[in-house]
Design a protein around this motif. Structure first.
Motif, short mmCIF file in Angstrom:
data_model
loop_
_atom_site.label_atom_id
_atom_site.label_comp_id
_atom_site.label_asym_id
_atom_site.label_seq_id
_atom_site.Cartn_x
_atom_site.Cartn_y
_atom_site.Cartn_z
N GLU A 53 17.74 43.63 -1.33
CA GLU A 53 18.07 42.42 -1.55
C GLU A 53 17.69 41.21 -0.77
N ASN A 54 16.98 40.23 -1.10
CA ASN A 54 16.38 39.34 -0.36
C ASN A 54 15.70 39.95 0.98
N GLY A 55 14.98 41.07 0.61
CA GLY A 55 14.09 41.37 1.91
C GLY A 55 14.99 42.56 2.71
N ASN A 56 16.25 42.58 2.55
CA ASN A 56 17.01 43.68 3.54
C ASN A 56 17.49 44.50 2.54
N GLY A 57 17.97 45.98 3.34
CA GLY A 57 18.35 47.17 2.70
C GLY A 57 19.70 46.88 1.95
N TYR A 58 19.70 47.23 0.71
CA TYR A 58 20.91 46.83 -0.04
C TYR A 58 21.83 48.17 -0.18
N SER A 59 22.96 48.27 0.63
CA SER A 59 23.72 49.36 0.77
C SER A 59 24.61 49.78 -0.27
N ASN A 60 25.04 51.04 -0.46
CA ASN A 60 25.96 51.66 -1.53
C ASN A 60 25.62 50.97 -2.77
N THR A 61 24.50 51.24 -3.22
CA THR A 61 24.23 50.80 -4.68
C THR A 61 23.84 52.03 -5.57
N PRO A 62 23.92 52.17 -6.78
CA PRO A 62 23.62 53.46 -7.44
C PRO A 62 22.03 53.28 -7.64
N VAL A 63 21.32 54.69 -7.55
CA VAL A 63 20.01 54.81 -7.96
C VAL A 63 19.96 55.95 -8.77
#
Length: 198
Positions: A53-63
Motif C-alpha cells: 500500500e503506497n509502496g509499503n508492505g500491507y499487513s494482515n490482508t487476505p490473499v
C-alpha cells in the motif's frame, strides 16, 4: 439570497471533501515470485510475494491463490492466506505424480487486484530405457512371438533388474510376464498368439 449562498457553500464543502478523499486514496500493488517456472510431476513450486500500500508492505490482508490448468481451466489448487506484518505471503504447492503436462496459470487476488503468473509441467525425462527386439515384424494366429531386449539406465547396462512385459490387444491386457535381466542386462520371453488375434 442567504439560503442560496448556504447551498453553494455546502456543495462546495462536499465537493472539496470528496476530492480530498479521492486524492488521499491508497495505491495498492502485488508482487509475486515463483521458485521456478518449469516443473516435473512430484516436485514443488513455492509461491511468494508481497502486498503493498503506497509502496509499503500491507499487513494482515487476505490473499487468495488459485492454480488452473490453462488448457481446460480445471482448478488444481486453492489457498487462502493472510499477509504477515511486513505484507509478505508464502505457500508451497506440491504437484501430484500424475498431474497433467502443460501450462498452468496462478491467480493471486488481494486488495481488489488480480495478478497472474505461469508455470509449465514438463514430462519426466526417462533415466531408464529398454531396447526391445522382436524376431519378426508380422505374426499370424498361433505364432510364437519371441521378445528380447536389454535394459539400460543413463546409458549403462543394468544387470539383475526387474522388467515387466505386457501385451495388449484392443486395449485389453492379453499377456503379462515379470522377468529379471541377466548379468549383461538382457532378457527374453516367448508368447503364443491366440486364435482371436487374426
Amino acid at each position: 439570497m442567504k439560503k442560496f449562498f448556504s447551498v453553494i457553500l455546502i456543495l462546495t464543502v462536499l465537493f472539496v471533501s470528496a476530492f480530498s478523499s479521492i486524492a488521499a486514496s491508497s495505491q495498492y500493488e502485488i508482487e509475486v515470485n515463483l521458485s521456478q517456472d518449469k516443473l516435473l510431476p512430484g516436485s514443488e513450486v513455492e509461491i511468494f510475494g508481497k502486498v503493498k500500500e503506497n509502496g509499503n508492505g500491507y499487513s494482515n490482508t487476505p490473499v487468495t491463490i488459485v492454480i488452473e490448468r490453462e488448457e481446460d481451466k480445471s482448478k488444481v489448487f486453492v489457498k487462502e492466506l493472510m499477509t504477515d506484518s511486513n505484507g509478505d505471503f508464502r505457500t508451497v504447492f506440491k504437484l501430484n505424480e500424475d498431474i497433467a503436462y502443460g501450462k498452468y496459470d496462478i491467480y493471486i487476488s488481494s486488495v481488489g487486484i488480480v495478478k497472474v503468473v505461469h508455470f509449465t509441467v514438463e514430462k519426466n525425462k526417462p533415466t531408464s530405457e529398454l531396447v526391445l527386439e522382436l524376431d519378426k515384424t508380422k505374426y499370424y494366429s498361433g505364432d510364437t512371438v519371441k521378445i528380447s531386449g536389454t535394459a539400460y539406465k543413463e546409458g549403462a547396462i543394468v544387470s539383475y533388474t526387474p522388467v515387466i512385459i505386457k501385451i495388449f490387444y484392443d486395449d485389453q491386457i492379453k499377456f503379462v510376464k515379470e522377468l529379471m535381466t541377466d548379468s549383461e542386462g538382457k532378457f527374453s520371453v516367448e508368447y503364443k498368439t491366440m486364435p482371436e488375434l487374426l
